[in-house]
Design a protein around this motif. Structure first.
Motif, short mmCIF file in Angstrom:
data_model
loop_
_atom_site.label_atom_id
_atom_site.label_comp_id
_atom_site.label_asym_id
_atom_site.label_seq_id
_atom_site.Cartn_x
_atom_site.Cartn_y
_atom_site.Cartn_z
N ARG A 167 0.86 -1.18 0.00
CA ARG A 167 0.00 0.00 0.00
C ARG A 167 0.90 1.23 0.00
NH1 ARG A 167 -5.06 -1.79 2.02
NH2 ARG A 167 -5.62 0.10 3.14
N ALA A 168 0.36 2.35 -0.49
CA ALA A 168 1.18 3.57 -0.59
C ALA A 168 0.42 4.78 -0.06
CB ALA A 168 1.58 3.83 -2.04
N TYR A 169 1.18 5.70 0.51
CA TYR A 169 0.67 7.01 0.88
C TYR A 169 1.45 8.04 0.07
CZ TYR A 169 -0.51 11.20 3.48
OH TYR A 169 -0.95 12.45 3.82
N VAL A 170 0.74 8.87 -0.71
CA VAL A 170 1.34 9.91 -1.54
C VAL A 170 1.16 11.24 -0.82
CG1 VAL A 170 1.32 11.06 -3.78
CG2 VAL A 170 0.85 8.59 -3.63
N HIS A 171 2.27 11.88 -0.47
CA HIS A 171 2.26 13.08 0.37
C HIS A 171 2.61 14.32 -0.46
CE1 HIS A 171 3.68 14.81 4.51
NE2 HIS A 171 2.63 15.45 4.04
N GLY A 172 1.64 15.20 -0.62
CA GLY A 172 1.86 16.47 -1.29
C GLY A 172 1.78 17.61 -0.30
N HIS A 173 1.94 18.84 -0.78
CA HIS A 173 1.92 19.97 0.15
C HIS A 173 0.72 20.88 -0.04
CE1 HIS A 173 3.59 21.92 -3.31
NE2 HIS A 173 3.81 23.05 -2.71
N ASP A 174 -0.04 20.70 -1.11
CA ASP A 174 -1.25 21.51 -1.23
C ASP A 174 -2.35 20.70 -1.90
OD1 ASP A 174 -1.41 22.11 -4.18
OD2 ASP A 174 0.46 23.16 -3.78
N GLU A 177 -14.25 8.65 4.18
CA GLU A 177 -14.47 7.60 5.19
C GLU A 177 -13.81 6.28 4.80
OE1 GLU A 177 -18.74 5.63 4.25
OE2 GLU A 177 -18.81 7.74 4.85
N LEU A 178 -13.54 6.07 3.53
CA LEU A 178 -12.87 4.85 3.07
C LEU A 178 -11.35 4.99 3.02
CD1 LEU A 178 -15.30 3.80 0.20
CD2 LEU A 178 -15.24 2.98 2.57
N ALA A 179 -10.82 6.10 3.44
CA ALA A 179 -9.37 6.35 3.38
C ALA A 179 -8.54 5.22 4.02
CB ALA A 179 -9.03 7.70 4.00
N PRO A 180 -8.91 4.70 5.17
CA PRO A 180 -8.09 3.64 5.77
C PRO A 180 -8.00 2.37 4.93
CG PRO A 180 -9.54 4.61 7.41
CD PRO A 180 -9.98 5.14 6.08
N ARG A 181 -8.95 2.17 4.02
CA ARG A 181 -8.99 0.94 3.22
C ARG A 181 -8.31 1.08 1.86
NH1 ARG A 181 -15.13 -0.53 3.11
NH2 ARG A 181 -14.31 -2.03 1.61
N GLN A 182 -7.85 2.27 1.54
CA GLN A 182 -7.30 2.52 0.20
C GLN A 182 -5.90 1.92 0.04
OE1 GLN A 182 -8.97 3.71 -2.25
NE2 GLN A 182 -10.74 4.34 -1.05
N ASN A 242 -3.98 4.71 5.95
CA ASN A 242 -4.15 3.47 5.20
C ASN A 242 -3.06 2.43 5.52
OD1 ASN A 242 -2.12 4.91 3.79
ND2 ASN A 242 -2.67 3.94 1.85
N MET A 243 -2.22 2.73 6.50
CA MET A 243 -1.17 1.82 6.95
C MET A 243 -0.31 1.35 5.77
SD MET A 243 -1.81 1.72 10.20
CE MET A 243 -1.01 0.29 10.86
#
Length: 149
Positions: free
Chosen positions: A31-38, A66-71, A83-84
């Motif tokens: 799983r991935a988290y994409v971190h932007g600044h705006d 609300e589905l963010a943790p499952r993405q 989303n761990m």
């Protein structure tokens, strides 16, 4: 500490590169988290991920849903990786959240953006000084990734 890979974009803009990187992450079962600044940049990336290829589908979502943790792929600006993820993807000059338990970090920066380029160089020096396992990837003349030594 995870492997930290720096991707220096010179030939292809971020919205075109990001789907390929994320597809590789998902293919590994990560799983991935994409971190932007705006929010504007995140919205552009979100829109592009929905439409980049009629033959592909990359399940993803945005923070606050609300589905963010499952993405399997979550885009956001807070750094709260609800989303761990296994992989953290920085696409802007932002402070890293705690990535100590992750498999990999990708720092993706465009060479034409002097602020982002300078920030990436500072991160490289800082992380190198901390003994992190770093790799630097650069696009060749054909736009393919080459690992630089």
């Amino acid at each position: 500490m995870p492997d930290i890979w720096f991707y220096h974009l010179e030939k292809t803009p971020l919205p075109q590169v990001l789907p390929d990187l994320l597809e590789k992450v998902v293919q590994k079962g990560w799983r991935a988290y994409v971190h932007g600044h705006d929010d504007d940049k995140i919205e552009v990336l979100n829109g592009h991920l929905w439409a980049y290829s009629p033959a592909s589908f990359l399940a993803h979502g945005r923070e606050g849903n609300e589905l963010a943790p499952r993405q399997p792929v979550l885009l956001g600006t807070s750094g709260d990786m609800v989303n761990m993820p296994d992989v953290y993807v920085s696409v802007a000059p932002v402070d890293f959240p705690d990535v100590s338990v992750l498999q990999r970090c990708l720092v993706v920066f465009e060479g034409g953006d002097e602020d982002h380029l300078g920030w990436a160089r500072q991160q490289w020096k800082r992380l190198k000084g901390e003994g992190a396992d770093l790799a630097y990837w650069k696009q060749n003349a054909q736009g393919r990734w080459e690992k630089m030594q």
